[in-house]
Design an enzyme around this catalytic site. Structure first.
Site, PDB file in Angstrom:
ATOM      1  N   HIS A  65       0.837  -1.190   0.000  1.00  0.00           N
ATOM      2  CA  HIS A  65       0.000   0.000   0.000  1.00  0.00           C
ATOM      3  C   HIS A  65       0.869   1.236   0.000  1.00  0.00           C
ATOM      4  CE1 HIS A  65       0.812  -1.017   4.238  1.00  0.00           C
ATOM      5  NE2 HIS A  65       0.803   0.287   4.448  1.00  0.00           N
ATOM      6  N   CYS A 193       1.614   3.553  11.863  1.00  0.00           N
ATOM      7  CA  CYS A 193       2.583   3.098  10.858  1.00  0.00           C
ATOM      8  C   CYS A 193       2.865   4.246   9.900  1.00  0.00           C
ATOM      9  CB  CYS A 193       2.059   1.866  10.117  1.00  0.00           C
ATOM     10  SG  CYS A 193       0.615   2.170   9.089  1.00  0.00           S
TER      11      CYS A 193
END
Length: 678
Positions: A65, A193
């Site tokens: 991603h 993250c």
């Protein structure tokens, strides 16, 4: 708005044998659907994200991603690999591959949907359903949530649960509430993250599930792309331990100071949440569970993280204070560096060093005057950033990174038109408001990718420039000049009254917003020093030293009026006071605010008034007693500090002694050993 995933974005027989080939195969489907504008550039962004940390998860899942300027709208492609593809997971290759593509300017609603999917991937029933599905259309519907996942992951009506994990947990019992059963072990956790899209929410879900299995009251704060909702401060205060699972800096980390902390990468929470809970229990047992949080670090050296979204329930006044404190906190290091360099230059070369030629044209290694000129000109360069940094980071606090460009531009304009410190405040607030307004506009999908890097900086800088040059800058500059002239002509009673006011402000909240307003006012005067502004700086620093020094003196002369912890704090407070760190008095104020704060304010007012009356001056913005050689009329300056210290200590002792006498008749039922006056 298109659907997040459609049948043509699903490949149930993904033939790729490497993660690069898998990403390319799924990205080609996105490009064919018109959702990726430049295939190779997008794949480069995916590879760059993969290089930061492998995206394979235990359970046979791969989630490459990224955010990319080459993505037109949030998109998800799904592939199922019969042979499995290595995405770096510890338990082997992945057969379920999700390619998540978010545009650089993705809106929060879409990102919330993406984060909800990431959490559902922690549910084995959901992933097994994907493995069994044979039709691309039904697989896409399952991912979208139109086919209801297991009951634990849906809301009434079959809609996917897109709330944060902490919002789905049972409310915490209020600290001190009376429960019929034993109080469970309490953990607060933060997950984050680099992209804030997948691992952030999967880690939160894994921790939540493990907490339920272990019988632990575990609350998770997800600091992801869709912003973050802060855990209730009461829940943090009652927690026995903290788990920080992150690959980027945790925002507002000072909230957890003093708690036993397990600090790991975000994937550790995804792969072994039960082990992290066990480690948190062990650390709490070693350190003493439920230890109270320590006071946050001094705002002079650390500042709050930018606000991704307004905290629920906060009023405008609270948010305004946070924005201003953000700007001041980032400005202070420039103040310290530039101001102390200039002060040292004056000490080494005299006040005439300001007339020295540029050291770029003339510098003699063996001449003290050249070194003094070097320090002065370097300090001046650092001081030149004060107003732009203040404005830039006020805007940053309001609108995150998009606010930096117009904020800095507005601050630079404030300097150019001589609007000074007040102009910087106005420029920062204007820049943040303009950017926030632009981000609320609905824009075509084709423009979303260039919004944060082209459109927002261009439009916001133009608007802020117009407002500062044409509308508000002139009046602010006139007011700034009038205030500077008034300070330069201060004498007699006016100066003393100003010293009283500044002393009261410096000691009211001991490093808080009121303290910072007085401090920033004084520092702003150093940018264009006059005799009046140098007196203001001296009075502000002197008053700021009084509260810790007064508490030290009080605990020394009447130790029995203070608890053991306060006496220990008193031994260290003198160093903090001598260093101009007002926060050294916070432990005393927290324990007995009605007696300590008025006493500190009285002492600060006396010191501020005497400093102004004595005509003491100061060119250094920090340093406390350690910069006394740089102070004009240093001996009288020390007398002013000593007088305020004695007043503060005397009032604290008097008020605490009076409390002890008035409380004595009512203490018949007081348990033995419980202090009456502390």
């Amino acid at each position: 708005m298109s659907q997040l995933i459609t049948a043509d974005l699903v490949d149930l027989d993904l033939s790729a044998d490497t993660k690069e080939a898998a990403a390319r195969s799924l990205a080609e489907r996105m490009a064919a659907a018109g959702r990726v504008t430049d295939l190779e550039a997008f794949l480069a962004d995916v590879a760059a994200r993969e290089a930061q940390m492998p995206t394979g998860l235990d359970g046979g899942i791969g989630i490459p991603h990224c955010r990319s300027a080459h993505v037109t709208e949030p998109t998800l492609a799904f592939g199922r690999s019969p042979a499995g593809i290595d995405f770096g997971a510890a338990d082997g290759p992945a057969d379920l591959v999700f390619l998540i593509a978010a545009p650089a300017g993705a809106d929060d609603d879409h990102l919330t949907i993406l984060s909800a999917l990431a959490r559902r991937l922690a549910d084995s029933a959901f992933t097994e359903a994907l493995r069994a599905e044979r039709a691309p259309g039904r697989a896409a519907a399952l991912v979208r949530g139109e086919t209801p996942p297991p009951a634990a992951e849906t809301m009434p009506g079959g809609r996917p649960d897109t709330t944060d994990p902490e919002a789905r947990q049972a409310p915490a019992a209020a600290p001190g509430s009376d429960d019929s059963g034993p109080v469970p072990f309490r953990i607060v956790a933060v997950t984050s993250c680099p992209t804030g899209i997948a691992h952030t929410y999967m880690a939160a879900e894994a921790l939540r599930r493990a907490g339920e299995e272990e019988g632990v009251d575990l609350r998770v704060e997800t600091q992801g792309s869709a912003g973050f909702r802060r855990i209730d401060p009461a829940v943090v205060a009652a927690a026995d331990a903290v788990i920080l699972a992150h690959d980027v800096e945790v925002r507002e980390k000072a909230r957890f100071a003093g708690k036993p902390v397990v600090d790991v990468g975000v994937k550790a929470a995804v792969n072994r949440p039960a082990a992290l809970i066990a480690e948190a229990r062990e650390k709490a047992a070693q350190a003493g569970a439920g230890a109270p949080a320590a006071a946050p670090a001094s705002p002079r050296t650390t500042g709050p993280a930018p606000m991704d979204e307004d905290a629920e329930g906060e009023g405008f006044g609270t948010r305004l204070r946070t924005w201003l404190m953000t700007g001041v906190s980032y400005m202070v290091p420039f103040v310290a560096a530039g101001g102390l360099l200039i002060a040292l230059a004056f000490a080494l070369g005299g006040y005439q060093i300001g007339d020295a030629p540029s050291v770029a044209e003339h510098f003699a290694w063996g001449e003290a005057a050249s070194w003094a000129a070097l320090m002065f000109q370097t300090g001046q360069a650092a001081f030149g950033f004060l107003v732009p940094v203040l404005a830039g980071f006020i805007a940053y606090g309001m609108a995150d990174r998009p606010g930096l460009v117009p904020g800095f531009v507005g601050g630079a304009i404030a300097v150019a038109i001589d609007a000074g410190f007040l102009g910087g405040l106005a420029a920062g607030l204007l820049a943040g408001a303009v950017v926030a307004s632009i981000r609320r506009l609905s824009v075509p999908a084709a423009l979303r990718g260039i919004m944060p890097v082209v459109v927002i900086p261009l439009v916001s800088s133009a608007v802020v420039g117009f407002l500062m040059f044409v509308v508000v800058g002139g009046p602010i500059a006139s007011f700034q000049k009038a205030m500077t002239d008034w300070l330069g002509g201060l004498s007699g009673a006016n100066a003393v009254l100003l010293g009283v006011l500044l002393g009261l402000m410096m000691c009211f909240d001991l490093g808080g917003p009121v303290n910072k307003v007085a401090y920033a006012f004084a520092v702003g005067g150093l940018a264009t020093p006059t005799d009046g502004s140098l007196k203001v700086m001296a009075a502000v620093m002197a008053a700021g030293m009084v509260p810790p020094l007064g508490m030290t003196l009080a605990t020394t002369v009447r130790a029995r009026l203070f608890g053991k912890a306060e006496r220990e704090n008193g031994k260290a407070a003198w160093v903090l006071g001598a260093s101009f760190i007002s926060e050294g008095a916070i432990p005393f104020a927290a324990a007995d605010p009605l007696r300590v704060i008025p006493s500190a304010m009285a002492g600060g007012a006396v010191t501020g008034a005497l400093s102004m009356a004595f005509g003491a001056t100061l060119r250094a913005p920090h340093g406390g007693l350690f910069v006394v050689p740089l102070i004009g009329d240093a001996l009288l300056y020390v007398v002013a500090i000593a007088a305020g210290t004695v007043v503060t200590a005397a009032l604290v002792v008097l008020l605490k002694s009076h409390r002890g006498r008035t409380a004595a008749p009512a203490t018949a039922g007081t348990p033995a050993g419980e202090p009456v006056s502390a």
